[in-house]
Design a protein around this motif. Structure first.
Motif, PDB file in Angstrom:
ATOM      1  N   VAL A   4       0.767  -1.299  -0.155  1.00  0.00           N
ATOM      2  CA  VAL A   4      -0.008  -0.104  -0.021  1.00  0.00           C
ATOM      3  C   VAL A   4       0.750   1.271   0.033  1.00  0.00           C
ATOM      4  CG1 VAL A   4      -1.747   1.467   1.269  1.00  0.00           C
ATOM      5  CG2 VAL A   4      -1.829  -1.256   1.336  1.00  0.00           C
ATOM      6  N   LEU A   5       0.536   2.143  -0.930  1.00  0.00           N
ATOM      7  CA  LEU A   5       1.023   3.543  -0.991  1.00  0.00           C
ATOM      8  C   LEU A   5       0.063   4.539  -0.294  1.00  0.00           C
ATOM      9  CD1 LEU A   5       3.338   5.670  -1.564  1.00  0.00           C
ATOM     10  CD2 LEU A   5       2.056   5.633  -3.981  1.00  0.00           C
ATOM     11  N   LEU A   6       0.360   5.328   0.643  1.00  0.00           N
ATOM     12  CA  LEU A   6      -0.411   6.302   1.393  1.00  0.00           C
ATOM     13  C   LEU A   6      -0.032   7.655   0.742  1.00  0.00           C
ATOM     14  CD1 LEU A   6       0.014   5.236   5.044  1.00  0.00           C
ATOM     15  CD2 LEU A   6      -1.841   4.640   3.659  1.00  0.00           C
ATOM     16  N   VAL A   7      -1.180   8.546   0.305  1.00  0.00           N
ATOM     17  CA  VAL A   7      -1.135   9.698  -0.243  1.00  0.00           C
ATOM     18  C   VAL A   7      -1.986  10.705   0.420  1.00  0.00           C
ATOM     19  CG1 VAL A   7      -1.053  10.974  -2.271  1.00  0.00           C
ATOM     20  CG2 VAL A   7      -0.518   8.651  -2.511  1.00  0.00           C
ATOM     21  N   ASP A   8      -1.419  11.542   1.370  1.00  0.00           N
ATOM     22  CA  ASP A   8      -2.306  12.672   2.098  1.00  0.00           C
ATOM     23  C   ASP A   8      -1.260  13.558   2.309  1.00  0.00           C
ATOM     24  OD1 ASP A   8      -3.624  14.085   4.165  1.00  0.00           O
ATOM     25  OD2 ASP A   8      -5.178  12.522   3.620  1.00  0.00           O
ATOM     26  N   ASP A   9      -1.835  14.779   2.488  1.00  0.00           N
ATOM     27  CA  ASP A   9      -0.707  16.132   2.456  1.00  0.00           C
ATOM     28  C   ASP A   9      -0.786  16.173   4.118  1.00  0.00           C
ATOM     29  OD1 ASP A   9      -3.564  16.923   2.919  1.00  0.00           O
ATOM     30  OD2 ASP A   9      -3.026  18.934   2.230  1.00  0.00           O
ATOM     31  N   GLN A  10      -1.485  15.534   4.785  1.00  0.00           N
ATOM     32  CA  GLN A  10      -1.366  15.620   6.394  1.00  0.00           C
ATOM     33  C   GLN A  10      -0.727  14.638   7.101  1.00  0.00           C
ATOM     34  OE1 GLN A  10      -5.088  16.670   8.607  1.00  0.00           O
ATOM     35  NE2 GLN A  10      -6.256  17.339   6.682  1.00  0.00           N
ATOM     36  N   LYS A  11       0.500  14.880   7.667  1.00  0.00           N
ATOM     37  CA  LYS A  11       1.217  13.957   8.098  1.00  0.00           C
ATOM     38  C   LYS A  11       0.778  13.047   9.279  1.00  0.00           C
ATOM     39  CE  LYS A  11       6.031  12.799  10.073  1.00  0.00           C
ATOM     40  NZ  LYS A  11       7.243  13.968  10.344  1.00  0.00           N
ATOM     41  N   GLU A  47       5.848   0.549  -7.127  1.00  0.00           N
ATOM     42  CA  GLU A  47       4.786  -0.700  -7.774  1.00  0.00           C
ATOM     43  C   GLU A  47       3.894  -1.038  -6.627  1.00  0.00           C
ATOM     44  OE1 GLU A  47       6.739  -3.318 -10.382  1.00  0.00           O
ATOM     45  OE2 GLU A  47       7.235  -1.914 -11.603  1.00  0.00           O
ATOM     46  N   PRO A  48       3.107  -0.269  -6.035  1.00  0.00           N
ATOM     47  CA  PRO A  48       2.367  -0.874  -4.715  1.00  0.00           C
ATOM     48  C   PRO A  48       0.988  -1.538  -5.555  1.00  0.00           C
ATOM     49  CG  PRO A  48       1.756   1.513  -5.255  1.00  0.00           C
ATOM     50  CD  PRO A  48       2.976   1.158  -5.997  1.00  0.00           C
ATOM     51  N   ASP A  49       0.327  -2.331  -4.549  1.00  0.00           N
ATOM     52  CA  ASP A  49      -1.025  -3.038  -5.184  1.00  0.00           C
ATOM     53  C   ASP A  49      -2.169  -2.030  -5.188  1.00  0.00           C
ATOM     54  OD1 ASP A  49       0.176  -5.653  -5.680  1.00  0.00           O
ATOM     55  OD2 ASP A  49       0.549  -5.621  -3.338  1.00  0.00           O
ATOM     56  N   VAL A  50      -2.177  -1.129  -3.947  1.00  0.00           N
ATOM     57  CA  VAL A  50      -3.112  -0.071  -3.669  1.00  0.00           C
ATOM     58  C   VAL A  50      -2.646   1.081  -3.378  1.00  0.00           C
ATOM     59  CG1 VAL A  50      -5.105   0.091  -2.171  1.00  0.00           C
ATOM     60  CG2 VAL A  50      -4.651  -2.133  -2.952  1.00  0.00           C
ATOM     61  N   VAL A  51      -3.287   2.385  -3.803  1.00  0.00           N
ATOM     62  CA  VAL A  51      -2.764   3.422  -3.502  1.00  0.00           C
ATOM     63  C   VAL A  51      -4.055   4.221  -2.571  1.00  0.00           C
ATOM     64  CG1 VAL A  51      -2.271   5.931  -4.167  1.00  0.00           C
ATOM     65  CG2 VAL A  51      -1.380   3.587  -5.271  1.00  0.00           C
ATOM     66  N   LEU A  52      -3.985   4.579  -1.384  1.00  0.00           N
ATOM     67  CA  LEU A  52      -5.204   5.272  -0.681  1.00  0.00           C
ATOM     68  C   LEU A  52      -4.840   6.579  -1.104  1.00  0.00           C
ATOM     69  CD1 LEU A  52      -5.168   3.510   2.758  1.00  0.00           C
ATOM     70  CD2 LEU A  52      -6.780   3.412   0.904  1.00  0.00           C
ATOM     71  N   MET A  53      -5.537   7.444  -1.653  1.00  0.00           N
ATOM     72  CA  MET A  53      -5.196   8.522  -2.470  1.00  0.00           C
ATOM     73  C   MET A  53      -6.162   9.740  -1.699  1.00  0.00           C
ATOM     74  SD  MET A  53      -3.426  10.405  -4.833  1.00  0.00           S
ATOM     75  CE  MET A  53      -3.048   9.183  -6.245  1.00  0.00           C
ATOM     76  N   ASP A  54      -5.757  10.861  -1.261  1.00  0.00           N
ATOM     77  CA  ASP A  54      -6.463  11.885  -0.767  1.00  0.00           C
ATOM     78  C   ASP A  54      -6.654  12.688  -1.985  1.00  0.00           C
ATOM     79  OD1 ASP A  54      -7.864  13.719   0.986  1.00  0.00           O
ATOM     80  OD2 ASP A  54      -5.864  14.893   1.459  1.00  0.00           O
ATOM     81  N   VAL A  55      -7.813  13.656  -1.992  1.00  0.00           N
ATOM     82  CA  VAL A  55      -8.433  14.284  -3.108  1.00  0.00           C
ATOM     83  C   VAL A  55      -7.680  15.524  -3.068  1.00  0.00           C
ATOM     84  CG1 VAL A  55     -10.207  15.539  -4.459  1.00  0.00           C
ATOM     85  CG2 VAL A  55     -10.372  13.224  -3.329  1.00  0.00           C
ATOM     86  N   GLN A  56      -7.909  16.492  -2.000  1.00  0.00           N
ATOM     87  CA  GLN A  56      -7.492  17.676  -1.996  1.00  0.00           C
ATOM     88  C   GLN A  56      -5.921  17.980  -1.470  1.00  0.00           C
ATOM     89  OE1 GLN A  56     -10.579  19.680   0.360  1.00  0.00           O
ATOM     90  NE2 GLN A  56     -11.359  20.583  -1.294  1.00  0.00           N
ATOM     91  N   MET A  57      -5.124  18.334  -2.313  1.00  0.00           N
ATOM     92  CA  MET A  57      -3.750  18.309  -2.008  1.00  0.00           C
ATOM     93  C   MET A  57      -2.975  19.286  -2.753  1.00  0.00           C
ATOM     94  SD  MET A  57      -2.431  14.322  -1.716  1.00  0.00           S
ATOM     95  CE  MET A  57      -2.943  14.026  -3.574  1.00  0.00           C
ATOM     96  N   PRO A  58      -1.962  19.917  -2.403  1.00  0.00           N
ATOM     97  CA  PRO A  58      -1.186  21.091  -3.178  1.00  0.00           C
ATOM     98  C   PRO A  58      -0.618  20.530  -4.443  1.00  0.00           C
ATOM     99  CG  PRO A  58       0.130  20.240  -1.398  1.00  0.00           C
ATOM    100  CD  PRO A  58      -1.146  19.835  -1.180  1.00  0.00           C
ATOM    101  N   GLU A  59      -0.271  21.449  -5.196  1.00  0.00           N
ATOM    102  CA  GLU A  59       0.195  21.194  -6.531  1.00  0.00           C
ATOM    103  C   GLU A  59      -0.735  20.187  -7.360  1.00  0.00           C
ATOM    104  OE1 GLU A  59       2.972  22.629  -7.587  1.00  0.00           O
ATOM    105  OE2 GLU A  59       3.186  23.720  -5.471  1.00  0.00           O
ATOM    106  N   VAL A  60      -0.192  19.042  -7.442  1.00  0.00           N
ATOM    107  CA  VAL A  60      -1.259  17.997  -8.129  1.00  0.00           C
ATOM    108  C   VAL A  60      -2.011  17.280  -7.417  1.00  0.00           C
ATOM    109  CG1 VAL A  60      -1.113  15.810  -9.402  1.00  0.00           C
ATOM    110  CG2 VAL A  60       0.692  17.530  -9.794  1.00  0.00           C
ATOM    111  N   ASP A  61      -3.385  17.431  -7.579  1.00  0.00           N
ATOM    112  CA  ASP A  61      -4.412  16.812  -6.543  1.00  0.00           C
ATOM    113  C   ASP A  61      -4.616  15.435  -6.842  1.00  0.00           C
ATOM    114  OD1 ASP A  61      -6.283  16.489  -8.640  1.00  0.00           O
ATOM    115  OD2 ASP A  61      -7.374  18.235  -8.336  1.00  0.00           O
ATOM    116  N   GLY A  62      -5.365  14.936  -5.914  1.00  0.00           N
ATOM    117  CA  GLY A  62      -5.747  13.282  -6.078  1.00  0.00           C
ATOM    118  C   GLY A  62      -6.283  12.881  -7.150  1.00  0.00           C
ATOM    119  N   LEU A  63      -7.369  13.629  -7.966  1.00  0.00           N
ATOM    120  CA  LEU A  63      -7.914  13.253  -9.056  1.00  0.00           C
ATOM    121  C   LEU A  63      -6.910  13.228 -10.194  1.00  0.00           C
ATOM    122  CD1 LEU A  63     -11.176  15.213  -9.133  1.00  0.00           C
ATOM    123  CD2 LEU A  63     -10.636  12.860  -8.341  1.00  0.00           C
TER     124      LEU A  63
END
Length: 221
Positions: A4-11, A47-63
């Motif tokens: 799993v890859l975690l993606v969120d702008d809040q640590k 090459e993770p199997d699953v990415v947990l992706m937040d939507v609202q983030m700086p620069e490039v957003d989750g969408l």
């Protein structure tokens, strides 16, 4: 092992999710990203199997990050789960179009998160009926006009029935109960439907169902 890859702008959010996920023997957090561009880079590197992706983030957003992952042939196996809240329903339809495999609310119970990661990792879409109803409402609110598609002509009558309830957000087990079929038979139907319609993910069947008027706001199959 589910990577799993975690993606969120809040640590702090990432730390909480990591704690939940890494308590499981079959799940490993292989990386963390704080924005969409870093998520794309790490997805290619790790090459993770699953990415947990937040939507609202700086620069490039989750969408946009989800869209780029879905467009990269090297990442065809990577599944993206959008992390959302009820305040972000506007993103639901766009996220599916971008290639997301499902959605999780940030305030869900830990067991629900673990279930969601496992469901998506094995190739199923994470589309609970409550989220699907919101998706239909979003579809209607933005004036998207359903248009019956000739591509559906390749499906048998039974396959069309199964696809319609997939679009409601039902699991294979729930579909089997509705049509008095075995779960294995339903899984075969869904697999054949995806092959015939040339889609990579069960969630994309939902988009086709809405856009082809198989299911419309206010109506159940």
């Amino acid at each position: 092992m589910i990577r799993v890859l975690l993606v969120d702008d809040q640590k702090l959010v990432r730390a909480g999710f990591r704690s939940i996920l890494e308590d499981e023997d079959d799940i490993s957090v292989v990386g963390e990203a704080s924005d969409g561009m870093e998520a794309l880079r790490l997805a290619r590197d790790l090459e993770p199997d699953v990415v947990l992706m937040d939507v609202q983030m700086p620069e490039v957003d989750g969408l946009e990050a989800t869209r780029r992952i879905g467009a990269d042939p090297r990442l065809a196996h990577v599944k993206v789960i959008i992390l959302t809240t009820f305040d972000l329903d506007d993103y639901v339809y766009a996220a599916l179009r971008a290639g997301a495999s499902g959605f999780l609310l940030k305030d869900i119970e830990p067991l629900e998160m673990l279930h969601g990661v496992r469901v998506v990792a094995r190739g199923d879409a994470l589309l609970a009926p409550s989220v699907t109803r919101r998706l239909i409402s979003e579809f209607a609110a933005h004036g998207k006009n359903p248009d019956p598609s000739p591509r559906l002509n390749v499906l048998t009558a039974r396959e069309r029935e199964v696809m319609t309830v997939v679009a409601e957000g039902l699991s294979n087990t729930e579909i089997a109960e509705r049509f008095f079929l075995s779960t294995a038979t339903v899984k075969t139907h869904v697999s054949r439907i995806m092959t015939k319609l040339d889609v990579r993910d069960r969630a994309q069947l939902v988009i086709i169902a809405y856009e082809s008027a198989m299911i419309t706001p206010g109506r159940r199959a």
